[in-house]
Design a protein around this motif. Structure first.
Motif, PDB file in Angstrom:
ATOM      1  N   GLY A  90      25.233  48.714  38.135  1.00 36.01           N
ATOM      2  CA  GLY A  90      25.296  48.588  39.575  1.00 36.01           C
ATOM      3  C   GLY A  90      25.949  47.303  40.062  1.00 36.01           C
ATOM      4  N   ALA A  91      26.512  46.498  39.134  1.00 35.36           N
ATOM      5  CA  ALA A  91      27.092  45.191  39.497  1.00 35.36           C
ATOM      6  C   ALA A  91      26.112  44.375  40.324  1.00 35.36           C
ATOM      7  CB  ALA A  91      28.404  45.378  40.249  1.00 35.36           C
ATOM      8  N   ILE A  92      24.836  44.422  39.933  1.00 37.59           N
ATOM      9  CA  ILE A  92      23.790  43.712  40.675  1.00 37.59           C
ATOM     10  C   ILE A  92      24.074  42.219  40.661  1.00 37.59           C
ATOM     11  CG2 ILE A  92      21.333  43.157  40.716  1.00 37.59           C
ATOM     12  CD1 ILE A  92      20.777  45.905  39.590  1.00 37.59           C
ATOM     13  N   GLY A  93      24.092  41.618  41.811  1.00 36.24           N
ATOM     14  CA  GLY A  93      24.352  40.192  41.956  1.00 36.24           C
ATOM     15  C   GLY A  93      25.817  39.893  42.218  1.00 36.24           C
ATOM     16  N   VAL A  94      26.705  40.606  41.545  1.00 38.65           N
ATOM     17  CA  VAL A  94      28.144  40.387  41.732  1.00 38.65           C
ATOM     18  C   VAL A  94      28.548  40.788  43.144  1.00 38.65           C
ATOM     19  CG1 VAL A  94      30.451  41.030  40.949  1.00 38.65           C
ATOM     20  CG2 VAL A  94      28.613  40.734  39.285  1.00 38.65           C
ATOM     21  N   GLN A  95      28.123  41.967  43.562  1.00 34.45           N
ATOM     22  CA  GLN A  95      28.460  42.457  44.893  1.00 34.45           C
ATOM     23  C   GLN A  95      27.924  41.536  45.973  1.00 34.45           C
ATOM     24  OE1 GLN A  95      28.189  46.781  45.962  1.00 34.45           O
ATOM     25  NE2 GLN A  95      26.447  46.136  47.201  1.00 34.45           N
TER      26      GLN A  95
ATOM     27  N   ILE B  61      39.961  36.128  43.267  1.00 38.07           N
ATOM     28  CA  ILE B  61      40.831  37.262  43.584  1.00 38.07           C
ATOM     29  C   ILE B  61      41.824  37.512  42.457  1.00 38.07           C
ATOM     30  CG2 ILE B  61      42.592  38.109  45.167  1.00 38.07           C
ATOM     31  CD1 ILE B  61      41.218  36.416  47.355  1.00 38.07           C
ATOM     32  N   LEU B  62      42.533  36.454  42.057  1.00 33.41           N
ATOM     33  CA  LEU B  62      43.564  36.616  41.033  1.00 33.41           C
ATOM     34  C   LEU B  62      42.963  36.963  39.676  1.00 33.41           C
ATOM     35  CD1 LEU B  62      45.980  33.683  41.967  1.00 33.41           C
ATOM     36  CD2 LEU B  62      46.144  36.107  42.567  1.00 33.41           C
ATOM     37  N   GLY B  63      41.826  36.327  39.356  1.00 27.98           N
ATOM     38  CA  GLY B  63      41.173  36.607  38.072  1.00 27.98           C
ATOM     39  C   GLY B  63      40.683  38.036  37.992  1.00 27.98           C
ATOM     40  N   GLY B  64      40.052  38.504  39.058  1.00 29.06           N
ATOM     41  CA  GLY B  64      39.559  39.876  39.080  1.00 29.06           C
ATOM     42  C   GLY B  64      40.683  40.881  39.013  1.00 29.06           C
ATOM     43  N   THR B  65      41.750  40.630  39.771  1.00 28.32           N
ATOM     44  CA  THR B  65      42.889  41.552  39.771  1.00 28.32           C
ATOM     45  C   THR B  65      43.579  41.580  38.413  1.00 28.32           C
ATOM     46  OG1 THR B  65      43.238  41.087  42.124  1.00 28.32           O
ATOM     47  CG2 THR B  65      45.035  42.141  40.941  1.00 28.32           C
ATOM     48  N   ALA B  66      43.757  40.398  37.809  1.00 25.40           N
ATOM     49  CA  ALA B  66      44.404  40.330  36.495  1.00 25.40           C
ATOM     50  C   ALA B  66      43.581  41.063  35.442  1.00 25.40           C
ATOM     51  CB  ALA B  66      44.599  38.870  36.092  1.00 25.40           C
ATOM     52  N   ALA B  67      42.261  40.889  35.486  1.00 31.67           N
ATOM     53  CA  ALA B  67      41.391  41.572  34.524  1.00 31.67           C
ATOM     54  C   ALA B  67      41.464  43.084  34.686  1.00 31.67           C
ATOM     55  CB  ALA B  67      39.947  41.092  34.688  1.00 31.67           C
ATOM     56  N   MET B  68      41.514  43.552  35.944  1.00 34.39           N
ATOM     57  CA  MET B  68      41.577  44.989  36.186  1.00 34.39           C
ATOM     58  C   MET B  68      42.907  45.558  35.708  1.00 34.39           C
ATOM     59  SD  MET B  68      41.149  47.064  39.745  1.00 34.39           S
ATOM     60  CE  MET B  68      42.856  46.745  40.202  1.00 34.39           C
ATOM     61  N   ILE B  69      44.002  44.839  35.968  1.00 35.83           N
ATOM     62  CA  ILE B  69      45.320  45.299  35.516  1.00 35.83           C
ATOM     63  C   ILE B  69      45.373  45.356  33.994  1.00 35.83           C
ATOM     64  CG2 ILE B  69      47.767  44.700  35.408  1.00 35.83           C
ATOM     65  CD1 ILE B  69      47.479  43.505  38.211  1.00 35.83           C
TER      66      ILE B  69
ATOM     67  N   GLU C 190      36.647  45.068  51.145  1.00 41.17           N
ATOM     68  CA  GLU C 190      36.137  46.056  50.203  1.00 41.17           C
ATOM     69  C   GLU C 190      37.025  46.167  48.957  1.00 41.17           C
ATOM     70  OE1 GLU C 190      33.095  48.146  50.480  1.00 41.17           O
ATOM     71  OE2 GLU C 190      32.922  46.248  51.568  1.00 41.17           O
ATOM     72  N   SER C 191      38.317  45.962  49.111  1.00 34.56           N
ATOM     73  CA  SER C 191      39.186  45.998  47.929  1.00 34.56           C
ATOM     74  C   SER C 191      38.785  44.905  46.946  1.00 34.56           C
ATOM     75  CB  SER C 191      40.655  45.839  48.339  1.00 34.56           C
ATOM     76  OG  SER C 191      40.929  44.522  48.782  1.00 34.56           O
ATOM     77  N   LEU C 192      38.384  43.744  47.465  1.00 39.96           N
ATOM     78  CA  LEU C 192      37.918  42.657  46.611  1.00 39.96           C
ATOM     79  C   LEU C 192      36.588  43.024  45.954  1.00 39.96           C
ATOM     80  CD1 LEU C 192      38.115  39.761  45.549  1.00 39.96           C
ATOM     81  CD2 LEU C 192      37.072  38.983  47.686  1.00 39.96           C
ATOM     82  N   ILE C 193      35.676  43.611  46.736  1.00 38.46           N
ATOM     83  CA  ILE C 193      34.381  44.020  46.198  1.00 38.46           C
ATOM     84  C   ILE C 193      34.568  45.050  45.083  1.00 38.46           C
ATOM     85  CG2 ILE C 193      32.200  45.186  46.722  1.00 38.46           C
ATOM     86  CD1 ILE C 193      32.342  42.418  47.916  1.00 38.46           C
ATOM     87  N   PHE C 194      35.419  46.054  45.332  1.00 38.42           N
ATOM     88  CA  PHE C 194      35.642  47.099  44.331  1.00 38.42           C
ATOM     89  C   PHE C 194      36.215  46.512  43.040  1.00 38.42           C
ATOM     90  CE2 PHE C 194      36.434  50.365  47.947  1.00 38.42           C
ATOM     91  CZ  PHE C 194      35.067  50.486  48.132  1.00 38.42           C
ATOM     92  N   THR C 195      37.148  45.572  43.196  1.00 39.68           N
ATOM     93  CA  THR C 195      37.783  44.977  42.022  1.00 39.68           C
ATOM     94  C   THR C 195      36.772  44.248  41.159  1.00 39.68           C
ATOM     95  OG1 THR C 195      39.892  44.714  43.181  1.00 39.68           O
ATOM     96  CG2 THR C 195      39.528  43.335  41.243  1.00 39.68           C
ATOM     97  N   LEU C 196      35.945  43.425  41.777  1.00 37.17           N
ATOM     98  CA  LEU C 196      34.981  42.636  41.021  1.00 37.17           C
ATOM     99  C   LEU C 196      33.869  43.514  40.445  1.00 37.17           C
ATOM    100  CD1 LEU C 196      34.787  39.411  43.198  1.00 37.17           C
ATOM    101  CD2 LEU C 196      36.118  39.849  41.134  1.00 37.17           C
ATOM    102  N   ARG C 197      33.514  44.581  41.148  1.00 37.72           N
ATOM    103  CA  ARG C 197      32.529  45.519  40.598  1.00 37.72           C
ATOM    104  C   ARG C 197      33.088  46.205  39.350  1.00 37.72           C
ATOM    105  NH1 ARG C 197      28.009  48.188  43.783  1.00 37.72           N
ATOM    106  NH2 ARG C 197      28.296  49.703  42.095  1.00 37.72           N
TER     107      ARG C 197
END
Length: 307
Positions: A248-253, A138-146, A233-240
């Motif tokens: 398509g973020a295949i596998g990640v989702q 969660i934190l890694g994905g959010t930090a990368a997006m920011i 879904e907020s987590l899914i969207f962030t990691l995608r």
């Protein structure tokens, strides 16, 4: 494959079939309607374009998604095709590119707000559970997006100025377009109301997409609250978004659904069934979109040769 193997492919397929043809058709119609706020966001970022052109910007956004989801070009290919469709409709290239930059900036800002809202919900819903294992994700994905959003926003002007200088030296025919792009960007950002509108429409788009997941789960008979789905879904969207280089973020989702859904009381097989329905929706909507796009491109080529 690990995600489906751990949940049991038969269980996933059984859960998927619960939605039925009518439910899947409803989800596809709902998803099509979701392109309207996304098209409105792009239109709001294009000063001077009439509201009647909403369908054109919505179509361009559908193309962006279809190419990104179904062709091996990731997000970049979708952007190229979407902007090309607008220019073919007679919109000046500088205005198209400027609107794209503003739209993408406000989209990322809206996603950040949606993600932070989802994380707040997650902290409340999962308090005292075993969600600690997801913390790095969660934190890694959010930090990368920011970080990506800040870099994209800060680098806009310097990058465009550099591109303008290069164009003057090596591509003089495009120098005027680059200068026009900078002017169009200044014009758009000067109209704060349009920027706010683009942000609001993009935020609506993220919310509508997340609520679509709840609709699918509801039709499958899953017992999960709207708030839990919004958080998941907020987590899914962030990691995608972080995995934008993967088509398509295949596998990640799928992996994220398998790991995170049980924490919200949603069985892994049900979450993976949701992922399959989403993938099927992408094909059912995206494939006809690509076919129409190719037909229009072929028609344009033939018309050009006949001139």
């Amino acid at each position: 494959m690990w995600a489906f193997g751990s949940a049991g492919l038969a269980n996933v397929l059984s859960a998927t079939m619960r939605i039925g043809p009518a439910g899947f058709a409803l989800f596809c119609v709902y998803s099509l309607a979701g392109f309207l706020p996304l098209g409105a966001a792009w239109l709001a970022a294009a000063p001077g374009e009439a509201i009647a052109r909403l369908w054109l910007f919505s179509w361009a956004r559908m193309l962006r998604e279809a190419v990104a989801d179904l062709l091996p070009f990731s997000q970049i290919g979708g952007i190229v095709v979407g902007t090309r469709s607008l220019m073919q409709a007679g919109i000046a290239p500088a205005r198209v590119y400027a609107a794209l930059v503003v739209d993408m900036t406000t989209e990322m800002a809206a996603q950040l707000v949606f993600t932070l809202f989802g994380l707040g919900l997650m902290a409340t819903i999962l308090m005292g559970t075993g969600a600690v294992a997801l913390r790095p994700l969660i934190l890694g994905g959010t930090a990368a997006m920011i970080a990506a959003m800040i870099l994209f926003f800060v680098a806009q002007r310097p990058t465009l100025l550099l591109a303008e200088r290069i164009a003057k030296h090596f591509l003089p025919d495009t120098a005027a377009t680059m200068a026009g792009l900078l002017d169009a960007l200044r014009e758009t950002y000067a109209e704060r109301g349009r920027v706010v509108a683009a942000f609001a429409f993009n935020l609506i788009g993220w919310t509508v997409s997340a609520l679509g997941a709840w609709l699918v789960l509801h039709m499958m008979g899953a017992e999960i609250s709207v708030w839990s789905v919004l958080s998941l879904e907020s987590l899914i969207f962030t990691l995608r978004s972080v995995a934008f280089a993967i088509p398509g973020a295949i596998g990640v989702q799928e992996a994220t659904y398998a790991l995170a859904a049980p924490l919200f009381g949603l069985p892994a097989e049900m979450a993976l069934a949701l992922s399959l329905v989403k993938r099927a929706r992408e094909v059912v909507i995206g494939l006809p979109t690509l076919i129409v796009w190719q037909a229009r491109e072929a028609r344009a080529v033939v018309a050009a040769r006949l001139r």
